[in-house]
Design an enzyme around this catalytic site. Structure first.
Site, PDB file in Angstrom:
ATOM      1  CE  LYS A 160      -7.770  33.816 -69.823  1.00 18.77           C
ATOM      2  NZ  LYS A 160      -7.265  34.550 -68.646  1.00 18.77           N
ATOM      3  CD  GLU A 234     -16.596  27.365 -57.188  1.00 15.03           C
ATOM      4  OE1 GLU A 234     -16.986  28.486 -56.769  1.00 15.03           O
ATOM      5  OE2 GLU A 234     -15.427  26.969 -57.077  1.00 15.03           O
ATOM      6  CG  LEU A 235     -20.544  31.314 -61.313  1.00 15.04           C
ATOM      7  CD1 LEU A 235     -21.749  32.017 -61.898  1.00 15.04           C
ATOM      8  CD2 LEU A 235     -19.333  31.487 -62.227  1.00 15.04           C
ATOM      9  CB  CYS A 268     -15.780  30.564 -53.937  1.00 10.76           C
ATOM     10  SG  CYS A 268     -15.125  31.396 -55.388  1.00 10.76           S
TER      11      CYS A 268
END
Length: 462
Positions: A160, A234-235, A268
């Site tokens: 997705k 993993e933010l 990030c």
């Protein structure tokens, strides 16, 4: 609502797609389940041959792939080419190393004798279909660093992707199909975020991995936990870039610019908070500001462009709000701080340096996803370390010092998933990647990454 591919440099709609309906999702889930039963039993040599073929195709089609990425999310074309090449490298690395990374582990017989076993070992077995919810900022790399180890381990993938990069998402599915992976081994789901939870909860989905925002991570982790399914997250990150007196200042400045504006500042692991010892603060800040001011903003398809547009209007607007809040509360804008003149179309923002940032400003705690740097002055190593850790995130960190004692202190005390000395944070297939605190949990890449989606099976023979 259609899923649209929009050129962020012009605002032009390139193509639209109808999202999958319930029947389309069901068809792909059934296909994934069927594919897993066959793929899991294939030998590593067969999987490796397919993965090498996919890497060769990606190298051959690098220019087409790069242009698709640049058109959809605005990264400079040179960076898009480098991303495609990095993906091919990672695919070959896993093709060549997966079998050894997942080899049976045999403890010493003396260690298991009292268990009653005549022989005991550990085997890594694939889990099943894994759903990957992926972001737009590195639209090929983020997917490949999940897909290559997952497929080599015998799992199958469901992607997705971010809704603003549908053409890239379909190109990745097509790549694996053309390489000869069996039908259903890797499929793209063109669905909205509102359909993700139902896919996670489907009995055929074994696990989920997400790279993205903290709110998205919370939602995915909550659904996975409720179904007792494995998740890797993993933010965000607000990585510190610490410069101490022993640093090679010229190299530290040059690397700082690359570390902040890579991918138009939308990474990030981009350095975002520059924490500089007072002994070198003035020299660093002056040189860093001049280098940021000199960057060329422009069409990302132009080979000479350093900084292209942000990927979305909302991203540009969010960045503007952070800078304006800081300015209102007393921060000094050393350069930038506005939309560039001459770029009325597209979502551009000037490379910006802020000083005088305080905890009263949102930018002190929130992630800046764009070419905006904050520079802090600190008196000593203790203050530098305390400020580096003063964030809810802990993805990676950069420290410039040649002093071994200072390096060891940061290795011991930095609250991050990685610490890079005298260089900038970068991911590599042989090194684990991931964070702590609100930057997520679990690891990607290396042996740690391929084992995340394996059933660690104890085999005991009496």
């Amino acid at each position: 609502m259609p899923i649209a591919s929009v050129n962020p440099a012009t605002g032009e709609i390139l193509q639209t797609f109808e999202p999958l309906d319930a029947a389309g999702i069901e068809q792909r889930l059934a296909r994934a389940e069927a594919a897993f039963h066959g793929h899991r039993s294939t030998p590593f040599t067969a999987r490796a041959e397919l993965m090498h073929r996919a890497a060769d195709l990606l190298d051959r089609d690098q220019e087409t792939v790069a242009r698709t990425m640049t058109e959809e999310m605005g990264k400079p074309l040179t960076a898009a080419r480098a991303e495609a090449a990095k993906c091919a490298k990672a695919m070959r690395w896993y093709a060549d190393n997966a079998e050894a990374l997942l080899a049976d582990e045999h403890p010493a017989q003396a260690d298991v004798t009292d268990s009653g076993a005549t022989r005991a070992y550990v085997r890594y077995r694939p889990m099943g279909p894994v759903l990957a919810v992926m972001p737009w900022n590195f639209p090929f790399w983020q997917v490949i660093r999940f897909a290559a180890p997952a497929l080599m381990a015998g799992n199958v993938g469901l992607l997705k992707h971010a809704s603003n990069v549908p053409r890239t998402a379909l190109a990745i599915e097509e790549l694996f199909q053309r390489a000869g992976f069996p039908e259903g081994c890797f499929q793209t789901l063109l669905i909205g975020s509102d359909a993700v939870e139902d896919v996670i909860r489907d009995r055929r989905v074994a696990a989920v991995t997400l790279t993205g925002s903290e709110p998205a991570g919370r939602a995915v982790a909550a659904a996975a936990a409720d179904e007792v399914k494995k998740a890797v997250l993993e933010l965000g990150g607000s990585d510190p870039y610490v410069v101490l007196p022993s640093a090679d200042l010229e190299a530290a400045v040059a690397t700082a610019v690359r570390a902040r504006v890579q991918n138009n500042g939308q990474s990030c692991i981009a350095a975002k908070r520059f924490i500089v010892h007072t002994d070198v603060y003035d020299r660093f800040t002056s040189a860093f500001t001049e280098a940021m001011r000199a960057l060329r903003i422009g069409d990302p398809m132009d080979e000479g462009t350093d900084v292209g547009p942000l990927a979305s209007r909302q991203g540009r607007d969010d960045l503007e709000e952070l800078v304006e809040d800081a300015r209102t509360h007393g921060a000094r804008v050393e350069c930038g701080g506005d939309r560039p003149m001459g770029w009325d179309t597209g979502w551009f923002y000037e490379p910006t340096v802020l000083t005088g940032v305080t905890p009263a400003m949102r930018i002190h705690q929130e992630e800046t996803f764009g070419p905006v740097a904050t520079v802090y002055r600190v008196a000593d190593l203790d203050e530098a370390l305390a400020l580096a850790n003063d964030t809810p995130f802990g993805l990676s960190s950069n420290v410039w010092t040649t002093d071994r004692d200072e390096q060891e202190r940061f290795v011991r005390d930095i609250q991050a998933g990685g610490v890079f000395f005298n260089g900038m944070t970068a991911s590599h297939p042989a090194l684990p990647f991931g964070g702590v605190k609100r930057s997520g949990f679990g690891r990607e890449l290396s042996g740690h990454g391929i084992r995340e989606f394996c059933n660690v099976t104890t085999v005991w023979i009496g």
